[in-house]
Design an enzyme around this catalytic site. Structure first.
Site, mmCIF file in Angstrom:
data_model
loop_
_atom_site.group_PDB
_atom_site.id
_atom_site.type_symbol
_atom_site.label_atom_id
_atom_site.label_comp_id
_atom_site.label_asym_id
_atom_site.label_seq_id
_atom_site.Cartn_x
_atom_site.Cartn_y
_atom_site.Cartn_z
ATOM 1 N N ASP A 158 -6.015 7.054 -5.289
ATOM 2 C CA ASP A 158 -6.356 8.444 -4.949
ATOM 3 C C ASP A 158 -7.184 8.487 -3.655
ATOM 4 O O ASP A 158 -6.875 9.250 -2.718
ATOM 5 C CB ASP A 158 -7.150 9.036 -6.131
ATOM 6 N N VAL A 211 -8.840 2.201 -12.776
ATOM 7 C CA VAL A 211 -10.050 2.765 -13.393
ATOM 8 C C VAL A 211 -9.783 3.259 -14.823
ATOM 9 O O VAL A 211 -10.653 3.145 -15.690
ATOM 10 C CB VAL A 211 -10.555 3.963 -12.546
ATOM 11 N N ASP A 261 0.861 -1.180 0.000
ATOM 12 C CA ASP A 261 0.000 0.000 0.000
ATOM 13 C C ASP A 261 0.905 1.240 0.000
ATOM 14 O O ASP A 261 1.681 1.439 0.933
ATOM 15 C CB ASP A 261 -0.850 -0.045 1.283
ATOM 16 N N ILE A 262 0.776 2.051 -1.020
ATOM 17 C CA ILE A 262 1.686 3.200 -1.174
ATOM 18 C C ILE A 262 1.524 4.232 -0.062
ATOM 19 O O ILE A 262 2.447 4.990 0.211
ATOM 20 C CB ILE A 262 1.524 3.839 -2.575
HETATM 21 N N1 AR6 Z 1 -1.350 1.495 -3.048
HETATM 22 C C1 AR6 Z 1 -0.777 1.176 -4.231
HETATM 23 N N2 AR6 Z 1 -1.466 0.940 -5.351
HETATM 24 C C2 AR6 Z 1 -2.819 1.007 -5.274
HETATM 25 C C3 AR6 Z 1 -3.509 1.341 -4.087
HETATM 26 C C4 AR6 Z 1 -2.707 1.585 -2.924
HETATM 27 N N3 AR6 Z 1 -3.257 1.908 -1.766
HETATM 28 N N4 AR6 Z 1 -4.847 1.338 -4.356
HETATM 29 C C5 AR6 Z 1 -4.988 1.019 -5.652
HETATM 30 N N5 AR6 Z 1 -3.770 0.804 -6.220
HETATM 31 P P1 AR6 Z 1 -6.365 3.670 -9.899
HETATM 32 P P2 AR6 Z 1 -5.975 5.195 -12.409
HETATM 33 C C6 AR6 Z 1 -3.416 0.469 -7.621
HETATM 34 O O1 AR6 Z 1 -7.708 3.221 -10.352
HETATM 35 O O2 AR6 Z 1 -6.186 3.972 -13.225
HETATM 36 C C7 AR6 Z 1 -9.298 7.561 -9.219
HETATM 37 O O3 AR6 Z 1 -10.650 7.571 -8.914
HETATM 38 C C8 AR6 Z 1 -4.465 -0.179 -8.490
HETATM 39 O O4 AR6 Z 1 -4.526 -1.570 -8.249
HETATM 40 O O5 AR6 Z 1 -6.195 4.103 -8.501
HETATM 41 O O6 AR6 Z 1 -4.809 6.094 -12.743
HETATM 42 C C9 AR6 Z 1 -8.750 8.939 -9.585
HETATM 43 O O7 AR6 Z 1 -9.415 9.958 -8.887
HETATM 44 C C10 AR6 Z 1 -3.935 0.132 -9.885
HETATM 45 O O8 AR6 Z 1 -2.940 -0.823 -10.265
HETATM 46 O O9 AR6 Z 1 -5.820 4.909 -10.822
HETATM 47 C C11 AR6 Z 1 -8.993 9.019 -11.050
HETATM 48 O O10 AR6 Z 1 -10.315 9.452 -11.338
HETATM 49 C C12 AR6 Z 1 -3.230 1.481 -9.707
HETATM 50 O O11 AR6 Z 1 -3.129 1.685 -8.297
HETATM 51 C C13 AR6 Z 1 -8.822 7.592 -11.520
HETATM 52 O O12 AR6 Z 1 -9.102 6.776 -10.396
HETATM 53 C C14 AR6 Z 1 -3.943 2.658 -10.322
HETATM 54 O O13 AR6 Z 1 -5.361 2.482 -10.211
HETATM 55 C C15 AR6 Z 1 -7.403 7.311 -11.965
HETATM 56 O O14 AR6 Z 1 -7.317 6.019 -12.477
#
Ligand code: AR6
Length: 177
Positions: free
Chosen positions: A40, A127, A16-17
């Protein structure tokens, strides 16, 4: 796993980042910097929703491929770098350049603020639907290029959610170095 590239160490971790102890962590945000789900949402909760919302509001949004900085508030990290990766629309809409730019802009901002260590999630691969393998190639490629420049950043940590993403990054870095 840890890889040494000149003066830079690249670490690949599963986890978890929000728990990262780097000087800065990078957030995969949206153009409005309005908060959201995924990483986020997790960063907002861990940093303190109200404070981070207020700080983001002052920034006036962020274009895809660019990056903006806030304080890290309750995080161990001093700063949060908010970058916006592209929404994947099939690959012919400049997505690769925009994703590269998101990583490059984040590293440039980290350098500007004197960060010695930065943690990245896999931007756009949730997403926003970017194919994971291509995204990993871009992420690692940009960081390897940056390592050659011998800037002030001495450590980049990729913090991946889940064993599958972790394994993918290990395979990719071993192919690229
Ligand atoms: N630590 C590390 N990685 C994570 C965590 C965490 N706590 N939680 C999720 N991931 P995403 P995007 C991973 O959807 O595709 C948001 O609503 C996850 O498994 O977070 O850039 C924003 O507000 C995936 O591999 O970001 C934008 O509207 C990666 O982080 C939109 O989503 C990115 O997934 C951005 O979408």
């Amino acid at each position: 796993m840890e890889y040494k590239m000149g003066t830079m160490t690249i670490k690949i971790l599963e986890g978890d980042i929000t728990a990262a102890e780097t000087d800065a962590i990078v957030n995969a945000a949206n153009e409005r910097l309005a908060g959201g789900g995924g990483v986020d949402g997790a960063i907002h909760r861990a940093a303190g929703i109200e404070q981070l919302h207020a700080a983001c509001k002052k920034l006036g949004g962020c274009k895809t491929g660019q990056a903006k900085m806030t304080d890290g508030f309750k995080l161990k990290a001093k700063y949060i770098i908010h970058t916006v990766g592209p929404i994947y629309r099939g690959g012919d809409s400049g997505e690769a350049d925009l994703l590269k730019s998101a990583y490059k802009s984040s590293l440039a901002l980290a350098e500007e603020y004197g960060c010695k260590s930065v943690a990245f999630p896999a931007i756009s691969t949730g997403v926003y639907g970017y194919p994971k393998e291509e995204a990993a190639q871009i992420a690692i490629g940009v960081v390897l290029d940056h390592a050659k420049k011998q800037g002030g950043i001495q450590q980049v940590v990729f913090v991946l959610f889940g064993a599958e993403q972790y394994e993918l990054y290990i395979q990719m870095i071993e192919k690229l170095i």
